[in-house]
Write a protein that holds these residues in place. Sequence first.
Motif, PDB file in Angstrom:
ATOM      1  N   ALA A  94       0.875  -0.992  -0.242  1.00  0.00           N
ATOM      2  CA  ALA A  94      -0.181   0.157   0.087  1.00  0.00           C
ATOM      3  C   ALA A  94       0.543   1.301  -0.235  1.00  0.00           C
ATOM      4  CB  ALA A  94      -0.999   0.026   1.571  1.00  0.00           C
ATOM      5  N   ARG A  95       1.699   1.222   0.592  1.00  0.00           N
ATOM      6  CA  ARG A  95       3.138   2.643   0.382  1.00  0.00           C
ATOM      7  C   ARG A  95       3.992   2.509  -1.111  1.00  0.00           C
ATOM      8  NH1 ARG A  95       3.783   0.672   5.449  1.00  0.00           N
ATOM      9  NH2 ARG A  95       6.295  -0.709   5.343  1.00  0.00           N
ATOM     10  N   GLY A  96       4.150   1.214  -1.525  1.00  0.00           N
ATOM     11  CA  GLY A  96       4.713   0.772  -2.557  1.00  0.00           C
ATOM     12  C   GLY A  96       6.407   1.173  -1.946  1.00  0.00           C
ATOM     13  N   ASP A  97       6.585   0.178  -0.932  1.00  0.00           N
ATOM     14  CA  ASP A  97       8.005   0.767   0.000  1.00  0.00           C
ATOM     15  C   ASP A  97       8.738  -0.247  -1.307  1.00  0.00           C
ATOM     16  OD1 ASP A  97       9.906  -0.129   1.166  1.00  0.00           O
ATOM     17  OD2 ASP A  97       8.848   0.237   2.959  1.00  0.00           O
ATOM     18  N   ASN A  98       9.741   0.226  -1.739  1.00  0.00           N
ATOM     19  CA  ASN A  98      10.789  -0.236  -2.850  1.00  0.00           C
ATOM     20  C   ASN A  98      12.007  -0.485  -1.841  1.00  0.00           C
ATOM     21  OD1 ASN A  98      10.078   0.049  -5.827  1.00  0.00           O
ATOM     22  ND2 ASN A  98       8.734   2.059  -4.908  1.00  0.00           N
ATOM     23  N   PHE A  99      11.703  -0.902  -0.339  1.00  0.00           N
ATOM     24  CA  PHE A  99      12.621  -1.534  -0.092  1.00  0.00           C
ATOM     25  C   PHE A  99      12.089  -2.913   0.485  1.00  0.00           C
ATOM     26  CE2 PHE A  99      14.519  -2.084   4.214  1.00  0.00           C
ATOM     27  CZ  PHE A  99      16.011  -2.572   4.079  1.00  0.00           C
ATOM     28  N   GLU A 100      11.146  -2.772   0.866  1.00  0.00           N
ATOM     29  CA  GLU A 100      10.754  -3.562   1.188  1.00  0.00           C
ATOM     30  C   GLU A 100      10.071  -4.509  -0.022  1.00  0.00           C
ATOM     31  OE1 GLU A 100       7.702  -4.377   3.796  1.00  0.00           O
ATOM     32  OE2 GLU A 100       7.823  -2.508   5.236  1.00  0.00           O
ATOM     33  N   THR A 101      10.016  -3.781  -1.123  1.00  0.00           N
ATOM     34  CA  THR A 101       9.906  -4.735  -2.325  1.00  0.00           C
ATOM     35  C   THR A 101      11.381  -5.158  -2.706  1.00  0.00           C
ATOM     36  OG1 THR A 101       9.681  -3.198  -3.750  1.00  0.00           O
ATOM     37  CG2 THR A 101       7.268  -4.090  -2.700  1.00  0.00           C
ATOM     38  N   VAL A 102      11.975  -5.298  -2.022  1.00  0.00           N
ATOM     39  CA  VAL A 102      13.665  -5.652  -2.876  1.00  0.00           C
ATOM     40  C   VAL A 102      13.863  -5.295  -4.271  1.00  0.00           C
ATOM     41  CG1 VAL A 102      15.127  -6.843  -2.883  1.00  0.00           C
ATOM     42  CG2 VAL A 102      13.191  -7.289  -1.142  1.00  0.00           C
ATOM     43  N   THR A 103      13.353  -3.589  -4.870  1.00  0.00           N
ATOM     44  CA  THR A 103      13.558  -3.148  -5.879  1.00  0.00           C
ATOM     45  C   THR A 103      14.727  -3.212  -6.086  1.00  0.00           C
ATOM     46  OG1 THR A 103      11.092  -2.550  -5.166  1.00  0.00           O
ATOM     47  CG2 THR A 103      12.509  -1.004  -7.515  1.00  0.00           C
ATOM     48  N   TRP A 104      15.347  -3.620  -7.046  1.00  0.00           N
ATOM     49  CA  TRP A 104      16.288  -3.338  -7.916  1.00  0.00           C
ATOM     50  C   TRP A 104      16.470  -4.222  -9.125  1.00  0.00           C
ATOM     51  CZ3 TRP A 104      19.879  -7.762  -8.685  1.00  0.00           C
ATOM     52  CH2 TRP A 104      19.409  -9.028  -7.898  1.00  0.00           C
ATOM     53  N   LEU A 105      16.524  -3.258  -9.498  1.00  0.00           N
ATOM     54  CA  LEU A 105      16.936  -3.441 -11.663  1.00  0.00           C
ATOM     55  C   LEU A 105      17.946  -2.916 -12.625  1.00  0.00           C
ATOM     56  CD1 LEU A 105      15.415  -4.980 -13.513  1.00  0.00           C
ATOM     57  CD2 LEU A 105      13.644  -3.060 -13.574  1.00  0.00           C
ATOM     58  N   SER A 106      18.526  -3.880 -13.198  1.00  0.00           N
ATOM     59  CA  SER A 106      19.683  -3.060 -14.397  1.00  0.00           C
ATOM     60  C   SER A 106      18.930  -3.004 -15.698  1.00  0.00           C
ATOM     61  CB  SER A 106      20.680  -3.937 -13.955  1.00  0.00           C
ATOM     62  OG  SER A 106      21.279  -5.205 -14.240  1.00  0.00           O
ATOM     63  N   ASP A 107      20.010  -2.149 -16.511  1.00  0.00           N
ATOM     64  CA  ASP A 107      19.377  -1.398 -18.018  1.00  0.00           C
ATOM     65  C   ASP A 107      19.738  -3.079 -18.150  1.00  0.00           C
ATOM     66  OD1 ASP A 107      18.226   0.897 -17.593  1.00  0.00           O
ATOM     67  OD2 ASP A 107      20.238   1.825 -17.864  1.00  0.00           O
ATOM     68  N   SER A 108      20.770  -4.137 -17.657  1.00  0.00           N
ATOM     69  CA  SER A 108      20.980  -4.485 -18.568  1.00  0.00           C
ATOM     70  C   SER A 108      20.010  -6.808 -18.663  1.00  0.00           C
ATOM     71  CB  SER A 108      22.983  -5.305 -18.015  1.00  0.00           C
ATOM     72  OG  SER A 108      22.317  -5.677 -16.886  1.00  0.00           O
ATOM     73  N   GLU A 109      18.803  -6.519 -17.290  1.00  0.00           N
ATOM     74  CA  GLU A 109      18.364  -7.415 -17.723  1.00  0.00           C
ATOM     75  C   GLU A 109      17.280  -7.082 -17.990  1.00  0.00           C
ATOM     76  OE1 GLU A 109      18.776  -8.835 -12.702  1.00  0.00           O
ATOM     77  OE2 GLU A 109      18.183  -6.161 -13.016  1.00  0.00           O
ATOM     78  N   VAL A 110      16.770  -5.745 -18.984  1.00  0.00           N
ATOM     79  CA  VAL A 110      16.373  -5.910 -19.785  1.00  0.00           C
ATOM     80  C   VAL A 110      16.792  -5.518 -21.485  1.00  0.00           C
ATOM     81  CG1 VAL A 110      13.080  -3.951 -20.077  1.00  0.00           C
ATOM     82  CG2 VAL A 110      14.406  -4.810 -17.403  1.00  0.00           C
ATOM     83  N   VAL A 111      16.082  -6.693 -21.865  1.00  0.00           N
ATOM     84  CA  VAL A 111      17.491  -6.626 -22.908  1.00  0.00           C
ATOM     85  C   VAL A 111      16.855  -6.150 -24.211  1.00  0.00           C
ATOM     86  CG1 VAL A 111      18.558  -8.412 -22.456  1.00  0.00           C
ATOM     87  CG2 VAL A 111      16.194  -8.664 -24.242  1.00  0.00           C
ATOM     88  N   ARG A 112      14.772  -5.577 -23.907  1.00  0.00           N
ATOM     89  CA  ARG A 112      14.800  -3.976 -25.213  1.00  0.00           C
ATOM     90  C   ARG A 112      13.755  -3.346 -24.012  1.00  0.00           C
ATOM     91  NH1 ARG A 112      10.322  -6.276 -29.598  1.00  0.00           N
ATOM     92  NH2 ARG A 112      10.090  -4.556 -30.209  1.00  0.00           N
ATOM     93  N   ALA A 113      13.873  -2.489 -24.316  1.00  0.00           N
ATOM     94  CA  ALA A 113      13.200  -1.548 -23.627  1.00  0.00           C
ATOM     95  C   ALA A 113      11.207  -1.500 -24.138  1.00  0.00           C
ATOM     96  CB  ALA A 113      14.253   0.249 -23.887  1.00  0.00           C
ATOM     97  N   PRO A 114      10.885  -1.551 -22.917  1.00  0.00           N
ATOM     98  CA  PRO A 114       9.720  -0.995 -22.978  1.00  0.00           C
ATOM     99  C   PRO A 114       8.972   0.040 -23.587  1.00  0.00           C
ATOM    100  CG  PRO A 114       9.705  -0.985 -20.648  1.00  0.00           C
ATOM    101  CD  PRO A 114      11.165  -0.999 -21.170  1.00  0.00           C
ATOM    102  N   SER A 115       9.860   1.425 -23.556  1.00  0.00           N
ATOM    103  CA  SER A 115       9.629   2.765 -24.326  1.00  0.00           C
ATOM    104  C   SER A 115      10.539   2.975 -24.740  1.00  0.00           C
ATOM    105  CB  SER A 115       8.317   3.485 -23.132  1.00  0.00           C
ATOM    106  OG  SER A 115       8.579   3.528 -22.361  1.00  0.00           O
TER     107      SER A 115
END
Length: 160
Positions: free
Chosen positions: A109-130
């Motif tokens: 409900a808070r959109g807590d990016n610490f608790e959601t363990v939000t870590w994402l790198s550009d190299s993991e997304v091999v084709r940009a969605p936009s």
Amino acid sequence: MSALEWYAHKSLGDGIFWIQERFYESGNRANIWLVRGSEQDVVIDTGLGLRSLPEYLYSSGLLQDCGAKEDAGRRPLLAVATHVHFDHSGGLYQFDQVAVHRAEAEALARGDNFETVTWLSDSEVVRAPSPGWRARQFRVQAVQPTLILQDDILNITRYY
């Protein structure tokens, strides 16, 4: 990029489908599951949410779009998060009905990016969605769950 390009699926039979985000290549990539029920359809985990998963479900024909959301011919669609890590909960904001365990409901409900363990790198997304998309911009969006799970059993009757 359209939702039809972003996702792919495989039927496992009996109204169960395995869905993946085609251009997110990571050991963290969640499996997305669709279980078609006789009275309700359930999506288990929603991936990153970089493209519309509900749009994909209807555009690909996995679910029947019987017109407006209020149409009696359309079964309700519930999105359930097994847990709120970003690769499982990122797309929850796209759904009207969202279920999550009570221990993680506040973080979602808070959109807590610490608790959601939000870590994402550009190299993991091999084709940009936009155009211009960068991983550092990614955040799990806050979602108010409509169903708080504790020790619940979801009764999902398969669609035949």
